[in-house]
Design a protein around this motif. Structure first.
Motif, mmCIF file in Angstrom:
data_model
loop_
_atom_site.group_PDB
_atom_site.id
_atom_site.type_symbol
_atom_site.label_atom_id
_atom_site.label_comp_id
_atom_site.label_asym_id
_atom_site.label_seq_id
_atom_site.Cartn_x
_atom_site.Cartn_y
_atom_site.Cartn_z
ATOM 1 N N SER A 297 60.588 30.190 50.310
ATOM 2 C CA SER A 297 60.626 31.651 50.144
ATOM 3 C C SER A 297 60.897 32.055 48.699
ATOM 4 C CB SER A 297 61.666 32.271 51.082
ATOM 5 O OG SER A 297 62.955 31.718 50.864
ATOM 6 N N ASP A 329 58.600 22.532 56.158
ATOM 7 C CA ASP A 329 58.869 23.973 56.265
ATOM 8 C C ASP A 329 58.218 24.486 57.553
ATOM 9 O OD1 ASP A 329 59.202 26.702 55.953
ATOM 10 O OD2 ASP A 329 58.666 26.690 53.828
ATOM 11 N N LYS A 330 59.012 25.111 58.402
ATOM 12 C CA LYS A 330 58.528 25.519 59.733
ATOM 13 C C LYS A 330 57.442 26.589 59.666
ATOM 14 C CE LYS A 330 61.422 22.704 61.604
ATOM 15 N NZ LYS A 330 60.928 21.399 62.081
ATOM 16 N N GLY A 331 57.436 27.363 58.595
ATOM 17 C CA GLY A 331 56.414 28.411 58.487
ATOM 18 C C GLY A 331 55.164 27.908 57.796
ATOM 19 N N THR A 332 54.129 28.705 57.834
ATOM 20 C CA THR A 332 52.867 28.361 57.153
ATOM 21 C C THR A 332 52.580 29.322 55.999
ATOM 22 O OG1 THR A 332 51.580 29.719 58.718
ATOM 23 C CG2 THR A 332 51.871 27.376 59.256
ATOM 24 N N ASP A 333 53.543 30.182 55.677
ATOM 25 C CA ASP A 333 53.317 31.187 54.638
ATOM 26 C C ASP A 333 52.977 30.550 53.298
ATOM 27 O OD1 ASP A 333 53.830 33.078 56.505
ATOM 28 O OD2 ASP A 333 55.799 33.660 55.754
#
Length: 395
Positions: A297, A329-333
């Motif tokens: 982030s 990282d759990k998100g794909t952002d």
């Protein structure tokens, strides 16, 4: 090599091999009683007995061959200031033996309770096992919290003594450092000789972080900068990007915002500042540690802020990403932003090898992890309607 990117005009052969040692000995000839202090990559990586591939043998500490008074290892800003203060107080350089982040030669050694005695130089010269044992002890102590004083003995009862590492610079200190009025140019005297080619690669790049917790067994960055990651503030990076954008020769492209590993922008876990880095486990190998903070982030905030600056067309990432950390990282952002905004048609990543047996010894993730990243990268580019590719680096 036929060219030397660090010499004006790329001309080869302008510097001697073992430049630090050669220059130091010439300086000693001319200024016998002047303080002689060495640092930088060559000195830092040769601070103890070390294998030299040019000679194909184990050489002595560069302190022995250069006859320098003090060696600064790692990123030496704090050590430089402390040495300058000691010299300013009238202390002789040979007597400045206590400063963290430095190594010195000593004849009359005082021993402290938790000092670590490395194998003697004669032992590491004769035995690969002793050499590996020595380096393992150095690696375990290359941390500002856990680090101890290390000692290596030479014939004649001469010792090379390494004080514990300096703590890494914190964010405000890094910001202060990068706010200094560097020109970002080589000296004007080199212009008529064709300039320094190596500068072109980094001229419009921004150093955002230091240190690397990747743990690759073959890499010198950990031994020099350490595993503790520290990064600059978004404001500091944006300010530098603005200065680059204002240059007359800027074409609108920031070539890189990164460091040893571009997508490491924070310490890998909460406990490091108080307890130091783990001595016997890596953050990512053989698989990501359960306490690893895999979070992009803040790095995305930096990239977005720079992208929005007037005059900047594109921000690329050239210093390399750890794809195993990205997948943790759990998100794909971040993968989406990477593919959408920060790839110049080809993304360079470093699987290093395809054999799991070799990768294990490199402390790199298995080939299956790279295959998984390739799949995810391909899916994301198809989703975005982009034709972008991967170039894998191999050793």
């Amino acid at each position: 090599r036929k060219q030397d990117a660090y010499t004006p005009g790329g001309v080869m052969g302008k510097r001697p091999d073992y430049a630090v040692t050669v220059y130091c000995n010439r300086a000693r000839e001319a200024y016998r009683d002047t303080a002689l202090i060495i640092g930088g990559l060559e000195a830092s990586l040769r601070r103890f007995g070390h294998y030299d591939y040019w000679d194909d043998r184990v050489r002595r500490s560069i302190l022995m061959d250069s006859r320098a008074d003090i060696l600064i290892y790692g990123m030496g800003e704090r050590a430089v200031v402390e040495i300058a203060e000691a010299l300013d107080c009238g202390i002789e350089a040979r007597d400045i033996t206590w400063i963290r982040g430095t190594s010195v030669r000593m004849k009359d050694v005082y021993f402290q309770e938790d000092d670590i005695m490395l194998p003697d130089f004669e032992d590491i010269e004769a035995s690969k096992e002793s050499y590996c044992q020595s380096f393992r002890q150095q690696y375990r102590s290359n941390d500002s919290v856990r680090g101890k004083r290390l000692m290596e003995r030479y014939p004649g009862n001469i010792w090379v003594v390494q004080n514990p590492p300096q703590p890494p610079l914190e964010r405000t200190e890094l910001d202060d450092l990068y706010s200094l009025p560097f020109t970002g140019e080589s000296h004007p005297v080199y212009d008529s000789m064709g300039g320094v080619p190596a500068l072109e690669e980094v001229k419009f790049s921004i150093t955002a972080n230091r240190g690397c917790f990747g743990g690759c067994a073959f890499c010198a960055i950990t031994y020099h900068q350490g595993r503790e990651v520290r990064s600059r503030s978004t404001e500091s990076i944006v300010e530098e990007a603005g200065k680059l954008a204002a240059r007359e020769d800027f074409k609108g492209y920031i070539h890189d915002i990164g460091g040893p590993t571009a997508n490491f922008s924070e310490p890998s876990c909460e406990k490091q500042k108080s307890e130091g880095m783990c001595a016997d486990r890596d953050c990512l190998f053989p698989k990501p540690c359960p306490k690893l903070r895999a979070d992009h982030s803040r790095y995305m905030e930096v990239l977005r802020s720079v992208r929005e600056l007037e005059g900047i067309k594109k921000v690329f990432i050239r210093s390399g990403i750890r794809y195993d950390y990205l997948l943790a990282d759990k998100g794909t952002d971040f993968l989406r932003e990477l593919c959408a905004h920060h790839v110049s048609g080809v993304l360079k990543v470093a699987p290093e090898h395809v054999s799991d047996n070799v990768l294990k010894r490199m402390h790199k993730p298995s080939a299956k992890v790279f295959d998984r990243f390739c799949d995810e990268y391909g899916k994301m580019n198809r989703r975005l309607g982009k034709k972008q590719y991967l170039i894998p680096y191999f050793i």
